[in-house]
Design a protein around this motif. Structure first.
Motif, PDB file in Angstrom:
ATOM      1  N   ALA A 242       0.826  -1.205   0.000  1.00 32.52           N
ATOM      2  CA  ALA A 242       0.000   0.000   0.000  1.00 32.52           C
ATOM      3  C   ALA A 242       0.858   1.252   0.000  1.00 32.52           C
ATOM      4  O   ALA A 242       0.580   2.217  -0.724  1.00 32.52           O
ATOM      5  CB  ALA A 242      -0.928  -0.008   1.217  1.00 32.52           C
ATOM      6  N   ALA A 243       1.927   1.259   0.798  1.00 33.22           N
ATOM      7  CA  ALA A 243       2.814   2.418   0.830  1.00 33.22           C
ATOM      8  C   ALA A 243       3.522   2.609  -0.503  1.00 33.22           C
ATOM      9  O   ALA A 243       3.704   3.740  -0.973  1.00 33.22           O
ATOM     10  CB  ALA A 243       3.832   2.257   1.951  1.00 33.22           C
ATOM     11  N   ALA A 244       3.906   1.511  -1.135  1.00 30.39           N
ATOM     12  CA  ALA A 244       4.602   1.603  -2.419  1.00 30.39           C
ATOM     13  C   ALA A 244       3.692   2.133  -3.510  1.00 30.39           C
ATOM     14  O   ALA A 244       4.169   2.689  -4.509  1.00 30.39           O
ATOM     15  CB  ALA A 244       5.145   0.234  -2.815  1.00 30.39           C
ATOM     16  N   GLY A 245       2.387   1.983  -3.329  1.00 32.44           N
ATOM     17  CA  GLY A 245       1.461   2.496  -4.333  1.00 32.44           C
ATOM     18  C   GLY A 245       1.316   3.992  -4.311  1.00 32.44           C
ATOM     19  O   GLY A 245       0.772   4.575  -5.253  1.00 32.44           O
ATOM     20  N   ARG A 248       7.385   6.526  -4.632  1.00 33.63           N
ATOM     21  CA  ARG A 248       8.371   5.841  -5.447  1.00 33.63           C
ATOM     22  C   ARG A 248       9.720   5.870  -4.733  1.00 33.63           C
ATOM     23  O   ARG A 248       9.996   6.769  -3.952  1.00 33.63           O
ATOM     24  CB  ARG A 248       8.501   6.486  -6.829  1.00 33.63           C
ATOM     25  N   GLY A 249      10.580   4.886  -5.066  1.00 33.43           N
ATOM     26  CA  GLY A 249      11.883   4.829  -4.449  1.00 33.43           C
ATOM     27  C   GLY A 249      11.795   4.330  -3.018  1.00 33.43           C
ATOM     28  O   GLY A 249      10.808   3.739  -2.583  1.00 33.43           O
ATOM     29  N   ALA A 250      12.853   4.592  -2.243  1.00 35.87           N
ATOM     30  CA  ALA A 250      12.860   4.213  -0.841  1.00 35.87           C
ATOM     31  C   ALA A 250      11.779   4.990  -0.103  1.00 35.87           C
ATOM     32  O   ALA A 250      11.540   6.168  -0.383  1.00 35.87           O
ATOM     33  CB  ALA A 250      14.222   4.474  -0.232  1.00 35.87           C
ATOM     34  N   LEU A 251      11.119   4.319   0.828  1.00 38.39           N
ATOM     35  CA  LEU A 251      10.028   4.974   1.541  1.00 38.39           C
ATOM     36  C   LEU A 251      10.018   4.539   2.997  1.00 38.39           C
ATOM     37  O   LEU A 251      10.558   3.492   3.355  1.00 38.39           O
ATOM     38  CB  LEU A 251       8.689   4.672   0.867  1.00 38.39           C
ATOM     39  N   ALA A 252       9.406   5.361   3.819  1.00 42.07           N
ATOM     40  CA  ALA A 252       9.327   5.086   5.252  1.00 42.07           C
ATOM     41  C   ALA A 252       7.919   4.676   5.608  1.00 42.07           C
ATOM     42  O   ALA A 252       6.935   5.295   5.170  1.00 42.07           O
ATOM     43  CB  ALA A 252       9.724   6.316   6.049  1.00 42.07           C
ATOM     44  N   PRO A 254       4.937   3.912   8.628  1.00 42.10           N
ATOM     45  CA  PRO A 254       4.549   4.665   9.828  1.00 42.10           C
ATOM     46  C   PRO A 254       5.371   4.323  11.080  1.00 42.10           C
ATOM     47  O   PRO A 254       5.547   5.168  11.955  1.00 42.10           O
ATOM     48  CB  PRO A 254       3.078   4.295  10.010  1.00 42.10           C
ATOM     49  N   ASP A 255       5.888   3.074  11.155  1.00 36.99           N
ATOM     50  CA  ASP A 255       6.660   2.701  12.345  1.00 36.99           C
ATOM     51  C   ASP A 255       8.132   3.087  12.240  1.00 36.99           C
ATOM     52  O   ASP A 255       8.929   2.745  13.115  1.00 36.99           O
ATOM     53  CB  ASP A 255       6.531   1.210  12.628  1.00 36.99           C
ATOM     54  N   GLY A 256       8.503   3.790  11.149  1.00 46.85           N
ATOM     55  CA  GLY A 256       9.868   4.255  11.012  1.00 46.85           C
ATOM     56  C   GLY A 256      10.772   3.385  10.161  1.00 46.85           C
ATOM     57  O   GLY A 256      11.905   3.774   9.856  1.00 46.85           O
ATOM     58  N   ARG A 257      10.301   2.207   9.755  1.00 46.89           N
ATOM     59  CA  ARG A 257      11.120   1.336   8.912  1.00 46.89           C
ATOM     60  C   ARG A 257      11.207   1.891   7.496  1.00 46.89           C
ATOM     61  O   ARG A 257      10.206   2.359   6.944  1.00 46.89           O
ATOM     62  CB  ARG A 257      10.518  -0.070   8.846  1.00 46.89           C
ATOM     63  N   PHE A 258      12.417   1.815   6.901  1.00 45.47           N
ATOM     64  CA  PHE A 258      12.591   2.180   5.508  1.00 45.47           C
ATOM     65  C   PHE A 258      12.582   0.908   4.654  1.00 45.47           C
ATOM     66  O   PHE A 258      13.170  -0.107   5.033  1.00 45.47           O
ATOM     67  CB  PHE A 258      13.904   2.933   5.304  1.00 45.47           C
ATOM     68  N   VAL A 259      11.901   0.981   3.521  1.00 45.70           N
ATOM     69  CA  VAL A 259      11.857  -0.155   2.594  1.00 45.70           C
ATOM     70  C   VAL A 259      12.184   0.337   1.197  1.00 45.70           C
ATOM     71  O   VAL A 259      11.938   1.496   0.847  1.00 45.70           O
ATOM     72  CB  VAL A 259      10.472  -0.844   2.607  1.00 45.70           C
ATOM     73  N   ASP A 260      12.765  -0.570   0.398  1.00 49.14           N
ATOM     74  CA  ASP A 260      13.121  -0.222  -0.975  1.00 49.14           C
ATOM     75  C   ASP A 260      12.424  -1.185  -1.938  1.00 49.14           C
ATOM     76  O   ASP A 260      11.555  -1.971  -1.536  1.00 49.14           O
ATOM     77  CB  ASP A 260      14.635  -0.234  -1.173  1.00 49.14           C
ATOM     78  N   ALA A 261      12.814  -1.131  -3.205  1.00 47.93           N
ATOM     79  CA  ALA A 261      12.126  -1.924  -4.232  1.00 47.93           C
ATOM     80  C   ALA A 261      12.216  -3.420  -3.961  1.00 47.93           C
ATOM     81  O   ALA A 261      11.265  -4.171  -4.221  1.00 47.93           O
ATOM     82  CB  ALA A 261      12.709  -1.597  -5.605  1.00 47.93           C
ATOM     83  N   ALA A 262      13.353  -3.883  -3.425  1.00 53.52           N
ATOM     84  CA  ALA A 262      13.501  -5.310  -3.151  1.00 53.52           C
ATOM     85  C   ALA A 262      12.523  -5.761  -2.062  1.00 53.52           C
ATOM     86  O   ALA A 262      11.951  -6.859  -2.140  1.00 53.52           O
ATOM     87  CB  ALA A 262      14.933  -5.613  -2.730  1.00 53.52           C
TER      88      ALA A 262
END
Length: 278
Positions: A242-245, A248-252, A254-262
């Motif tokens: 849902a956040a990736a939608g 774009r790119g790396a995103l944070a 709500p709990d502070g974790r960063f996620v990327d495309a992988a």
């Protein structure tokens, strides 16, 4: 749909199997029970599960079985390459499990005997593990690789199961590098110890395996529970997707974790697995 080299026979299965159930080829009644067990694939065994004096009968019984198509994919673990021409053109056969493969040239010979059939080499000694990537990429008919851990354990002289962790990781990496599905784990031989089976599946999942071969239907639910995502994993994956939608790119999150495309790709895989039980 993918097709084998030089043939119009389709190779690809609709989805990666999660459970592979072995049944002895000289026990047709056990094979038919296996077909009704809910396993994704039934493997008729003409090798280790059949006594030498029953090999010919097992082959004849398997030929009779494979004269018809079945809703559940049936593979055969052959005893000798001499079995293959007898089996190769039967309408019910969907793949060959090839034991004791050590070189890519072994695959070329088998592919010539069974044009168009998906091949699943079993790596059962140290030399085979060293050649894992070469075997995985030997021919377009190779649709997956796996370890034969009982023979490999004996070949390496191992006393502890942890000694197999490096070969297991080697096979997982080779399969990924060859663009094959993640390998399934080898069988757990103690059908009475389901706790140990569950623990082994958890370890296999952590190493990158997907699914497991079984020797009894009672093992199937344990394997499924171990490899299908939990409710918490599904919820986390939905949050990532849902956040990736929206970004774009790396995103944070709500709990502070960063996620990327992988990470997003992994979340999609989790949701695809969850859909198997829908």
């Amino acid at each position: 749909m993918a097709r084998a080299h030089g043939t119009d026979r389709p190779l690809a299965a609709p989805r990666t199997p999660l459970t592979w159930l072995y049944a002895p080829g000289d026990r047709p009644e056990i094979v038919r029970k296996a077909l009704a067990s809910g396993a994704d694939v039934v493997i008729v065994d003409l090798e280790d599960a059949v006594a030498p004096h029953r090999k010919a009968y097992a082959l004849d019984a398997t030929v009779d079985l494979l004269g018809d198509s079945h809703p559940v994919p049936i593979h055969v673990r052959v005893h000798t390459p001499r079995d293959i021409p007898t089996l190769a053109l039967l309408p019910g056969l969907r793949g060959l499990r090839v034991p004791k493969v050590t070189h890519a040239t072994d695959i070329h010979r088998i592919a010539e005997l069974a044009p168009g059939l998906p091949l699943y080499p079993l790596l059962e000694n140290a030399l085979a593990v060293e050649h894992a990537y070469a075997i995985a990429t030997a021919h377009p008919a190779v649709r997956g690789i796996a370890l034969g851990e009982a023979d490999l354990r004996a070949d390496l002289g191992l006393r502890e199961d942890s000694g197999l962790d490096w070969p297991r990781g080697r096979v997982v990496v080779a399969a990924r590098a060859a663009a094959l599905p993640p390998p399934a784990q080898s069988v757990h031989p103690d059908i009475g110890d389901l706790d140990a089976l569950a623990a082994g599946c958890a370890r296999g999942r952590a190493l990158g395996f997907f699914g497991r071969a079984a020797i009894h239907p009672r093992q199937l639910p344990v394997i499924e529970r171990a490899y299908l995502p939990t409710r918490e994993e599904i919820d986390a994956a939905r949050e990532v997707v849902a956040a990736a939608g929206t970004e774009r790119g790396a995103l944070a999150l709500p709990d502070g974790r960063f996620v990327d495309a992988a990470v997003v790709e992994g979340a999609h895989r989790v949701l695809a697995l969850a859909a198997r039980t829908a």
